[in-house]
Design an enzyme around this catalytic site. Structure first.
Site, PDB file in Angstrom:
ATOM      1  CG  PHE B 118     -11.025   5.547  -5.306  1.00 25.76           C
ATOM      2  CD1 PHE B 118     -10.275   5.545  -6.457  1.00 25.76           C
ATOM      3  CD2 PHE B 118     -10.394   5.875  -4.105  1.00 25.76           C
ATOM      4  CE1 PHE B 118      -8.913   5.850  -6.428  1.00 25.76           C
ATOM      5  CE2 PHE B 118      -9.050   6.185  -4.069  1.00 25.76           C
ATOM      6  CZ  PHE B 118      -8.303   6.174  -5.221  1.00 25.76           C
ATOM      7  CD  GLN B 230      -9.244   2.681   5.204  1.00 26.30           C
ATOM      8  OE1 GLN B 230      -8.680   3.668   4.747  1.00 26.30           O
ATOM      9  NE2 GLN B 230     -10.505   2.407   4.953  1.00 26.30           N
ATOM     10  CG  HIS B 232      -4.513   1.101   1.643  1.00 31.15           C
ATOM     11  ND1 HIS B 232      -4.257   0.310   0.556  1.00 31.15           N
ATOM     12  CD2 HIS B 232      -5.073   2.241   1.178  1.00 31.15           C
ATOM     13  CE1 HIS B 232      -4.652   0.960  -0.544  1.00 31.15           C
ATOM     14  NE2 HIS B 232      -5.148   2.135  -0.184  1.00 31.15           N
ATOM     15  CG  LEU B 246      -0.900   4.200  -0.329  1.00 32.26           C
ATOM     16  CD1 LEU B 246      -1.891   3.232   0.310  1.00 32.26           C
ATOM     17  CD2 LEU B 246      -1.420   5.623  -0.210  1.00 32.26           C
ATOM     18  CD  GLU B 249      -9.759   2.252  -2.857  1.00 30.41           C
ATOM     19  OE1 GLU B 249      -9.364   2.332  -1.690  1.00 30.41           O
ATOM     20  OE2 GLU B 249     -10.947   2.335  -3.177  1.00 30.41           O
ATOM     21  NE  ARG B 280      -8.806   2.763   0.678  1.00 35.63           N
ATOM     22  CZ  ARG B 280      -8.271   3.973   0.754  1.00 35.63           C
ATOM     23  NH1 ARG B 280      -8.094   4.540   1.938  1.00 35.63           N
ATOM     24  NH2 ARG B 280      -7.912   4.621  -0.328  1.00 35.63           N
ATOM     25  CG  HIS B 344      -4.170   3.928   4.683  1.00 33.45           C
ATOM     26  ND1 HIS B 344      -3.070   4.595   4.198  1.00 33.45           N
ATOM     27  CD2 HIS B 344      -5.233   4.406   3.987  1.00 33.45           C
ATOM     28  CE1 HIS B 344      -3.469   5.446   3.246  1.00 33.45           C
ATOM     29  NE2 HIS B 344      -4.767   5.364   3.115  1.00 33.45           N
ATOM     30  NE  ARG B 378      -9.492   7.506   5.089  1.00 36.39           N
ATOM     31  CZ  ARG B 378      -8.856   7.397   3.921  1.00 36.39           C
ATOM     32  NH1 ARG B 378      -9.439   7.766   2.795  1.00 36.39           N
ATOM     33  NH2 ARG B 378      -7.627   6.913   3.888  1.00 36.39           N
TER      34      ARG B 378
END
Lengths: 492, 542
Positions: B118, B230, B232, B246, B249, B280, B344, B378
């Site tokens: 990730f 955040q 996304h 969404l 990721e 991100r 997000h 994050r």
């Protein structure tokens, strides 16, 4: 933006004596889903409309409703003009909000234990397909068995199977599943056809649980008798009169006119031994329409009554004998007339030949127009034809050539999945419901295309129940009669 | 409307996502526990929508030290190091709990929990269940909850916390019909999740309305870093009503490429080393910049392409993505997706200790409503881990807390009743207020920020929070309360964003020229409570 009009179910149990529909016209964006239509109604026209939603992306299972009677996730189903939106077939709290919790609470859970064994990749891979369930309860909304008998329902069975496959589970889930109504499922397939996650609950959970139940000696006595009979005679019913195969002298039946196609005929136990007259009607219709029919004598029971009830011990032998019976004669198209056999050959066998239902054969090659008969008919969709084989239009096309057709909702009659033999009261209750639906249509006769349905429904309606081919044959007989009347000199 | 329903318990948990359910399971070992939820337990919140995964150090080649380092670096060193330390050490243990309770994570050929790469991480440590990881966790947690003795109150809306002096002693709530319920508890756990529904384009579920931030603030708790939102990088762009949904990721984790309208892998301009798997904040800004520069798609996004991957990999590792895009007419096996940034996650939230204690006695917080774990940005996969690590801690320390005197002051109840009664005679449509709020926040407090727009947005938000919104019936009261909570959360975001006069992590102030990088920043947390607000400096308060 575009305008959409929808009829929406409204009911407030604190104020209303009964439910009613309200019609709303709202503007929605291109590509809007049913959920966005509901938002538009709520935000611009009527803030008292209650509906439930949460993730808006098909992952939480909060927003299931029925659109034109079919359960769907409101957040994923495209909003179309003139739709009717109703709650799921569960107790309504208000408008489109139903009480999900009591059903959710019946779904079993894994009890943590120190004695548990950790799963292996193979266990995980086996469990995963059963794990996608978002508990939207679309399946529960359409399950016919749950309406008439104590049954925890499709997704509860899915969960039992998921637990049974998991080495971390230490409880006896099989006995639990049997107590929760494992044998009440008619294998009508309605649950997985509406499942937004396409979880094949009947095949992947219920039949597998029945197989595990079989290994634990929990198969119903009536089902065991059927298995014993198949093992002994190759047939799932006993001989009480001359069979279709005995009545047919030749094993190749030539059509009256030019040959349009050649098919091998997989007759099935019921048409062979309980409804041979219907099978003879079918042969007449096929002959008249250019279909050459080969009937290999070696064929036996397809195994459906064993698969549906989880008795798989000698299934492979049956499959091999049936495949050999046709393949040895170089038949490349096998025709079934029994919806159950057809579904089994198509879905549970790996056949070297193509399998077609008789409705597919007749519509593919076309039929000579029969004479129209002055009766109104309704059609009962056999589960194993509609959902098992996806055949909806073809029988309707054929019927409409003979009579006026009044449709009725496609719901199981109760004769499948071993329920008629194993759970006769349930089968009778479902049969009665079909009888009521038939009455509502006002039809004079009932048409179907499955020996189990025809046999069973006949016991629950005062209207004559006929196979499609019998109806076609009546149309041809009427045609012939009229032709004779025209050509024959009067008084002869 | 009298408060005749009273529930009395040892621990009250507010919120039924991953953190709340985990807290309730843990707390129930110490005494009567009540879980109160705006939705049906297991269906609400954002955990069940979380797709990508759960970060945990499980292999010898990996270490908690590296996970710690990745998290701080990703968080632009604004994270509370003690909280991060707990996160990385306990994430594997909590993963163990989930597995023991029946979770069906993907396994490797060696029968171990599988992990994938990730963004912003030096080791592939994101555990997953296809791309429905959060759903798998929620299913497992709800099963475990069913075999505990927690009582659940479902489809209840908490309005405010009850206080006895400075201590929190429970909450006041509405049931689905709009009746008042009082819940008294020795300890209360706030686990209400996030609130990016205050933005027009958001990944959150209907419950991501920031209620917990507003409820905590009104009760007097201190919140930190509320400006840290955040975005996304990859949200859907069409159809219009599905915008913001969404796109996990994991798509990039599995090898998905980001392309602009001239088919250029533009990430090489922004982070040539990590490319699509940069953090991100970086990827979201890169995509937003490409779109602003006119290199976006017709629908206002950029391409996210997996067509070069084996079909089987897409089908087994990204089944939810495949299914969702198919519903909207795009087969991601053959066509690229179109994506753009979407609000997000809120990194900020109630200030907590390692025992999840807030600044108010009797009140605990865990999950997205708490601040400090993720700093200024994050890492993907750290939120699901956070729900379990801090959910367990909040439940445990709330459960271990002493019994307290729960004397409910009737003035407090009267004030709240007057507050909600006013909605019944209001005049404005709350849906309209909500829409205006969301659009203003997206325009003025989004990815690129400056003081002028933030001040303007704050004025709009403040005005909206005074709008005389109307509840058509008692059942509509909750909706009005939620719109007010959204306004308050939005104002906390704007105020904090104005206070932080630097760019850091997800917070980008285009109007401020800055010489320091994140690691050398003189600033720490912004903080905000009804009593004080400001920003901490290294070596003291500003």
């Amino acid at each position: 933006m575009r305008k959409i009009t929808a009829r929406v179910y409204r009911f407030d149990k604190e104020k209303d004596r009964e439910a009613h529909f309200e019609e709303y016209t709202v503007e929605v964006n291109e590509g809007a889903r049913v959920l966005h239509l509901l938002h538009a109604i709520h935000d611009t026209l009527d803030p008292t409309l209650s509906y439930r939603y949460c993730c808006g992306s098909g992952q939480c299972g909060s927003c299931a409703v029925r659109v034109n009677r079919e359960p769907v996730l409101a957040c994923m189903e495209e909003a179309r003009d003139k739709i009717t939106i109703e709650p799921l077939n569960l107790p309504v709290k208000k408008d489109l909000v139903v009480d999900l919790v009591p059903t959710l609470e019946t779904i079993a859970s894994l009890k943590p234990s120190d004695a548990q064994k950790m799963p292996k990749k193979s266990d995980i891979d086996a469990i995963k397909p059963l794990r996608d369930c978002i508990e939207c309860l679309c399946c529960v909304s359409v399950c016919p068995a749950m309406d008439v008998i104590k049954f925890l329902g499709p997704t509860a069975m899915r969960q039992e199977m998921r637990l049974a496959l998991d080495p971390r589970n230490i409880d006896d889930r099989i006995t639990a599943a049997v107590q929760e109504g494992l044998f009440t499922c008619t294998s009508c397939q309605a649950c997985w056809k509406v499942c937004p996650k396409e979880i094949e609950i009947p095949g992947k959970a219920i039949e597998k649980l029945r197989y595990f139940a079989n290994k634990k000696g929990l198969t119903l006595p009536r089902h065991q008798e059927v298995a014993a009979l198949v093992k002994e005679t190759g047939r799932s019913v006993t001989r009480i009169e001359p069979t279709f195969m005995e009545l047919m002298n030749a094993d190749v039946i030539e059509p009256t006119g030019p040959v349009k196609a050649t098919v091998g005929f997989f007759i099935g136990c019921m048409y062979n031994m309980r409804l041979p007259k219907t099978a003879l009607d079918a042969i007449e219709v096929l002959r008249r329409n250019g279909i050459r029919v080969i009937i290999p004598k070696e064929q036996i029971c397809c195994g459906s009554p064993l698969i549906r009830t989880g008795q798989l011990a000698f299934l492979d032998t049956l499959k091999k004998r049936n495949i050999d019976a046709f393949w040895n004669r170089h038949i490349d198209t096998v025709m079934t007339m029994c919806a159950g056999c057809g579904s089994t050959l198509k879905n549970d066998y790996k056949t070297p030949f193509v399998v077609m239902d008789i409705n597919e054969v007749l519509t593919k090659y076309g039929i000579e127009p029969p004479e129209r008969l002055p009766v109104r008919a309704t059609y009962h969709d056999p589960c194993h034809l509609l959902r098992g084989q996806g055949i909806y239009d073809q029988p309707r096309q054929l019927i409409r050539q003979v009579v006026d057709l009044i449709d009725m909702p496609s719901i199981c009659c109760g004769s499948g999945g071993g329920v008629k033999s194993g759970m006769p009261e349930e089968a009778a209750a479902l049969g009665e419901r079909r009888g009521e639906e038939i009455k509502k249509t006002g039809a004079d006769i009932v048409i179907s295309s499955c020996p189990f349905c025809e046999f069973h429904i006949a016991g629950h309606t005062d209207k004559p129940v006929k196979n499609i081919t019998t109806l076609l044959l009546e149309g041809y007989k009427e045609k012939d009669r009229k032709t004779r009347t025209l050509t024959d000199p009067p008084g002869n | 409307m009298l408060a005749d329903e009273v529930v009395d318990c040892h621990v009250l948990v507010i919120g039924s996502g991953g953190a709340g359910v985990r807290a309730a399971i843990e707390a129930s070992q110490y005494g009567d526990t009540v879980l109160i939820s705006k939705t049906i337990v297991g269906k609400g919140g954002c955990t069940t929508m979380a797709e990508g995964g759960y970060n945990a150090v499980l292999r010898e080649q990996d270490s908690c030290g590296i996970h710690f380092e990745d998290t701080l670096k990703g968080g632009a060193y604004l994270n509370d190091p003690e909280l991060v330390n707990i996160l990385v050490k306990e994430a594997p243990l909590r993963m163990g709990d989930l597995i023991k309770w029946g979770a069906v994570f993907d396994f490797t050929e060696n029968d171990e929990v599988a992990q994938r790469p990730f963004g912003g991480q030096q080791f592939p440590r994101t555990c997953y269940a296809g791309d429905r990881t959060g759903h798998e966790m929620m299913t497992t947690l709800v099963e475990r909850l069913d075999s505990s003795n927690v009582s659940s109150l479902q489809e209840f809306t908490v309005l405010d916390l009850l206080k006895n002096g400075e201590s929190v002693i429970g909450a006041i709530a509405l049931d689905e019909k709009g009746n008042i319920v009082l819940l008294k508890a020795d300890s209360t756990v706030l686990a209400t999740g996030g609130g990016t529904k205050v933005y027009d384009i958001s990944t959150n579920s209907s419950s991501g309305t920031g209620d917990g931030f507003a409820i905590g603030y009104r009760a007097g708790a201190e919140l930190i870093d509320m400006e840290m939102i955040q975005f996304h990088p990859t949200g859907a762009v069409f159809p219009y009503d599905a915008r913001g949904r969404l796109v996990t990721e994991a798509v990039r984790g599995e090898g998905g490429l980001l392309l602009n309208n001239i088919c250029e892998r533009f990430m090489k301009q922004y982070d040539p080393e990590r490319m699509e798997l940069s953090t991100r904040d970086v990827v979201a800004r890169a995509i937003a910049t490409e779109i602003q520069a006119g290199r976006g798609t017709k629908n206002g996004g950029v391409y996210l392409d997996v067509t070069h991957l084996p079909r089987e990999q897409i089908e087994t590792r990204l089944p939810v993505m495949l299914e969702q895009f198919l519903k909207f007419g795009v087969d991601i096996r053959n066509q690229p997706m179109e994506v753009a940034p979407t609000a997000h996650h809120i990194m900020g939230g109630l200030r907590i200790t390692t025992e999840c204690r807030t600044t108010l006695s009797g009140l605990f917080a865990c999950g997205e409503v708490a601040g400090g774990v993720h700093g200024a940005n994050r890492l993907g996969g750290n939120a699901l881990a956070e729900t379990q690590v801090f959910g367990k801690r909040a439940g445990e320390f709330a459960g271990k807390s002493e019994k307290r005197i729960k004397k409910v002051d009737s003035e407090q109840i009267k004030r709240k009743l007057a507050y909600i009664d006013a909605f019944l005679t209001g005049s404005e449509n709350p849906a309209g207020v909500r829409t205006l709020l969301q659009q203003s926040m997206w325009q003025g407090a989004g990815i690129f920020r400056n003081a002028t727009d933030l001040n303007k947005t704050l004025r709009i938000v403040n005005n909206l929070s005074l709008a005389p919104i109307r509840a058509e019936s008692l059942r509509n009261l909750a909706e009005c309360c939620i719109v007010r909570n959204m306004c308050l959360t939005a104002s906390l975001i704007c105020r904090s964003a104005l206070i932080r006069k630097e760019s850091r992590g997800a917070h980008l102030r285009v109007d401020i020229h800055q010489t320091h990088d994140a690691i050398h920043s003189p600033f720490l947390h912004t903080f905000m409570s009804p009593f004080r607000e400001g920003i901490e400096n290294i070596g003291g308060l500003a």
